[in-house]
Write a protein that holds these residues in place. Structure first.
Motif, PDB file in Angstrom:
ATOM      1  N   UNK A  33       9.296  14.542 -38.025  1.00 27.13           N
ATOM      2  CA  UNK A  33       9.774  14.961 -36.712  1.00 27.13           C
ATOM      3  C   UNK A  33       8.695  15.751 -35.976  1.00 27.13           C
ATOM      4  N   UNK A  34       8.016  16.626 -36.666  1.00 27.70           N
ATOM      5  CA  UNK A  34       6.942  17.413 -36.047  1.00 27.70           C
ATOM      6  C   UNK A  34       5.816  16.542 -35.529  1.00 27.70           C
ATOM      7  N   UNK A  35       5.408  15.559 -36.333  1.00 26.25           N
ATOM      8  CA  UNK A  35       4.350  14.639 -35.904  1.00 26.25           C
ATOM      9  C   UNK A  35       4.786  13.833 -34.683  1.00 26.25           C
ATOM     10  N   UNK A  36       6.013  13.340 -34.742  1.00 22.40           N
ATOM     11  CA  UNK A  36       6.524  12.551 -33.626  1.00 22.40           C
ATOM     12  C   UNK A  36       6.649  13.413 -32.373  1.00 22.40           C
ATOM     13  N   UNK A  37       7.139  14.609 -32.541  1.00 21.69           N
ATOM     14  CA  UNK A  37       7.331  15.505 -31.406  1.00 21.69           C
ATOM     15  C   UNK A  37       6.004  15.828 -30.717  1.00 21.69           C
ATOM     16  N   UNK A  38       4.957  16.007 -31.505  1.00 24.99           N
ATOM     17  CA  UNK A  38       3.633  16.287 -30.935  1.00 24.99           C
ATOM     18  C   UNK A  38       3.192  15.131 -30.038  1.00 24.99           C
ATOM     19  N   UNK A  39       3.339  13.913 -30.520  1.00 28.63           N
ATOM     20  CA  UNK A  39       2.974  12.730 -29.748  1.00 28.63           C
ATOM     21  C   UNK A  39       3.884  12.602 -28.517  1.00 28.63           C
ATOM     22  N   UNK A  40       5.173  12.888 -28.684  1.00 27.21           N
ATOM     23  CA  UNK A  40       6.152  12.794 -27.598  1.00 27.21           C
ATOM     24  C   UNK A  40       5.779  13.742 -26.450  1.00 27.21           C
ATOM     25  N   UNK A  41       5.412  14.958 -26.813  1.00 26.47           N
ATOM     26  CA  UNK A  41       5.028  15.944 -25.799  1.00 26.47           C
ATOM     27  C   UNK A  41       3.787  15.463 -25.037  1.00 26.47           C
ATOM     28  N   UNK A  42       2.836  14.889 -25.750  1.00 29.72           N
ATOM     29  CA  UNK A  42       1.634  14.361 -25.095  1.00 29.72           C
ATOM     30  C   UNK A  42       1.998  13.246 -24.109  1.00 29.72           C
ATOM     31  N   UNK A  43       2.894  12.368 -24.504  1.00 25.27           N
ATOM     32  CA  UNK A  43       3.296  11.247 -23.641  1.00 25.27           C
ATOM     33  C   UNK A  43       4.169  11.722 -22.475  1.00 25.27           C
ATOM     34  N   UNK A  44       4.786  12.876 -22.618  1.00 25.49           N
ATOM     35  CA  UNK A  44       5.605  13.415 -21.527  1.00 25.49           C
ATOM     36  C   UNK A  44       4.774  13.621 -20.271  1.00 25.49           C
ATOM     37  N   UNK A  45       3.494  13.908 -20.453  1.00 25.47           N
ATOM     38  CA  UNK A  45       2.609  14.090 -19.302  1.00 25.47           C
ATOM     39  C   UNK A  45       2.478  12.796 -18.509  1.00 25.47           C
ATOM     40  N   UNK A  46       2.453  11.676 -19.204  1.00 23.62           N
ATOM     41  CA  UNK A  46       2.371  10.384 -18.523  1.00 23.62           C
ATOM     42  C   UNK A  46       3.625  10.141 -17.691  1.00 23.62           C
ATOM     43  N   UNK A 106      15.432   4.864 -32.418  1.00 27.47           N
ATOM     44  CA  UNK A 106      15.507   4.307 -33.771  1.00 27.47           C
ATOM     45  C   UNK A 106      15.187   5.377 -34.816  1.00 27.47           C
ATOM     46  N   UNK A 107      14.102   6.112 -34.582  1.00 28.14           N
ATOM     47  CA  UNK A 107      13.713   7.164 -35.527  1.00 28.14           C
ATOM     48  C   UNK A 107      14.798   8.237 -35.611  1.00 28.14           C
ATOM     49  N   UNK A 108      15.351   8.594 -34.483  1.00 21.67           N
ATOM     50  CA  UNK A 108      16.389   9.623 -34.448  1.00 21.67           C
ATOM     51  C   UNK A 108      17.581   9.207 -35.297  1.00 21.67           C
ATOM     52  N   UNK A 109      17.953   7.964 -35.200  1.00 23.11           N
ATOM     53  CA  UNK A 109      19.062   7.448 -36.005  1.00 23.11           C
ATOM     54  C   UNK A 109      18.744   7.565 -37.502  1.00 23.11           C
ATOM     55  N   UNK A 167      15.120  21.242 -55.359  1.00 20.73           N
ATOM     56  CA  UNK A 167      14.849  19.811 -55.209  1.00 20.73           C
ATOM     57  C   UNK A 167      15.647  19.227 -54.038  1.00 20.73           C
ATOM     58  N   UNK A 168      16.920  19.603 -53.953  1.00 23.53           N
ATOM     59  CA  UNK A 168      17.768  19.073 -52.877  1.00 23.53           C
ATOM     60  C   UNK A 168      17.298  19.549 -51.508  1.00 23.53           C
ATOM     61  N   UNK A 169      16.950  20.808 -51.406  1.00 23.03           N
ATOM     62  CA  UNK A 169      16.530  21.338 -50.105  1.00 23.03           C
ATOM     63  C   UNK A 169      15.110  20.916 -49.737  1.00 23.03           C
ATOM     64  N   UNK A 170      14.289  20.600 -50.725  1.00 25.38           N
ATOM     65  CA  UNK A 170      12.925  20.133 -50.455  1.00 25.38           C
ATOM     66  C   UNK A 170      12.940  18.803 -49.700  1.00 25.38           C
ATOM     67  N   UNK A 171      14.022  18.057 -49.807  1.00 23.09           N
ATOM     68  CA  UNK A 171      14.122  16.769 -49.118  1.00 23.09           C
ATOM     69  C   UNK A 171      14.147  16.926 -47.594  1.00 23.09           C
ATOM     70  N   UNK A 172      14.378  18.158 -47.117  1.00 19.21           N
ATOM     71  CA  UNK A 172      14.299  18.395 -45.673  1.00 19.21           C
ATOM     72  C   UNK A 172      12.840  18.358 -45.192  1.00 19.21           C
ATOM     73  N   UNK A 173      11.915  18.667 -46.072  1.00 23.14           N
ATOM     74  CA  UNK A 173      10.496  18.745 -45.711  1.00 23.14           C
ATOM     75  C   UNK A 173       9.937  17.487 -45.064  1.00 23.14           C
ATOM     76  N   UNK A 174      10.107  16.316 -45.692  1.00 19.72           N
ATOM     77  CA  UNK A 174       9.571  15.100 -45.079  1.00 19.72           C
ATOM     78  C   UNK A 174      10.196  14.789 -43.706  1.00 19.72           C
ATOM     79  N   UNK A 175      11.474  15.078 -43.557  1.00 17.00           N
ATOM     80  CA  UNK A 175      12.124  14.847 -42.261  1.00 17.00           C
ATOM     81  C   UNK A 175      11.489  15.757 -41.219  1.00 17.00           C
ATOM     82  N   UNK A 176      11.358  17.008 -41.585  1.00 14.72           N
ATOM     83  CA  UNK A 176      10.791  17.996 -40.668  1.00 14.72           C
ATOM     84  C   UNK A 176       9.343  17.650 -40.319  1.00 14.72           C
ATOM     85  N   UNK A 177       8.588  17.200 -41.285  1.00 13.56           N
ATOM     86  CA  UNK A 177       7.192  16.835 -41.065  1.00 13.56           C
ATOM     87  C   UNK A 177       7.072  15.627 -40.125  1.00 13.56           C
TER      88      UNK A 177
END
Length: 181
Positions: A101-114, A147-150, A89-99
Motif C-alpha cells: 500500500x505504501x509503495x502504491x500510494x507513493x506512485x499514486x501521489x506522484x500521478x495525482x499531479x498529472x 483491483x488492488x484495493x479489493x 506471526x498473525x500480526x506480521x501478515x499486516x506488514x506486506x499489505x502495509x508495504x
C-alpha cells in the motif's frame, strides 16, 4: 484566389484539431473517479492503520517483563511463548499489505499531479502533452487501484481474523499467568 486558399487552409487545419474543450467530459469524469478512488484508498489505509495500532496495543498490554517470565513454571512459559509467537506471526501478515500500500500510494501521489495538471489545463484552455494518452493511463491506474484495493481488503479481513484469534489465545494465556501469580 491563391491568397484566399492560403488564408483559409491554416484556419481549416486549426479548426480540425481537437481543442481542450473536446476533452472536458473525459477530464471531468477522470477527476471525479480519481478523487473517489483516492478517498477509498485513504479510508482503507486508515482502517489498516487502526487495525495495526489496535494489535500493537494488545501486544504491549500483554507483554510480560523478563522478571515475570523467569518466574513462570516451564509449562506456562511454553504456553506463553507459543501464544506470543502465534500472535506475532498473525500480526506480521499486516506488514506486506502495509508495504505494498505504501509503495502504491507513493506512485499514486506522484500521478495525482498529472490529474491536477489536466484539470488546471482544462480551466486555462491549454493542456501540454498527449491528452488522450494521459487520460488513458490515468484511467487504467484507477482500474488498477480498484483491483488492488479489493485484494488488500480481502487480505486485511483474513489477516485481522487470524490476528483476532491469536490475540484471544494470547489474552487467555496472559490471564492464566497473571491470575496464578
Amino acid at each position: 484566389m491563391k491568397n484566399l486558399v492560403l488564408f483559409i487552409l491554416p484556419l481549416f487545419i486549426l479548426s480540425c484539431k481537437p481543442g481542450v474543450e473536446s476533452f472536458r467530459p473525459q477530464i471531468e469524469e477522470l477527476g471525479t473517479n480519481w478523487d473517489n478512488t483516492t478517498k477509498s484508498v485513504t479510508e482503507f489505509a486508515n482502517s489498516l492503520t487502526t487495525d495495526i495500532s489496535g494489535f500493537t496495543n494488545i501486544a504491549s498490554t500483554m507483554t510480560l517483563s523478563e522478571e515475570a517470565l523467569k518466574g513462570l513454571k516451564p509449562d506456562m512459559a511454553a504456553k506463553y511463548a507459543e501464544a506470543t509467537t502465534a500472535f506475532s506471526s498473525a500480526t506480521a501478515a499486516f506488514g506486506p499489505i502495509q508495504s505494498e500500500l505504501g509503495d502504491f500510494n507513493k506512485m499514486w501521489v506522484e500521478k495525482s499531479q498529472t490529474v491536477e495538471n489536466l484539470k488546471k489545463g482544462l480551466a486555462e484552455g491549454k493542456i501540454e502533452g498527449d491528452v488522450k494518452m494521459q487520460i488513458a493511463d490515468l484511467t487504467a491506474l484507477i482500474a488498477q487501484a480498484t483491483e488492488k484495493l479489493s485484494g488488500w481488503q480481502a487480505k486485511q479481513t483474513e489477516t485481522k481474523a487470524a490476528a483476532d484469534a491469536a490475540s484471544l489465545k494470547l489474552k487467555e494465556v496472559y490471564e492464566m499467568i497473571t491470575v496464578k501469580k
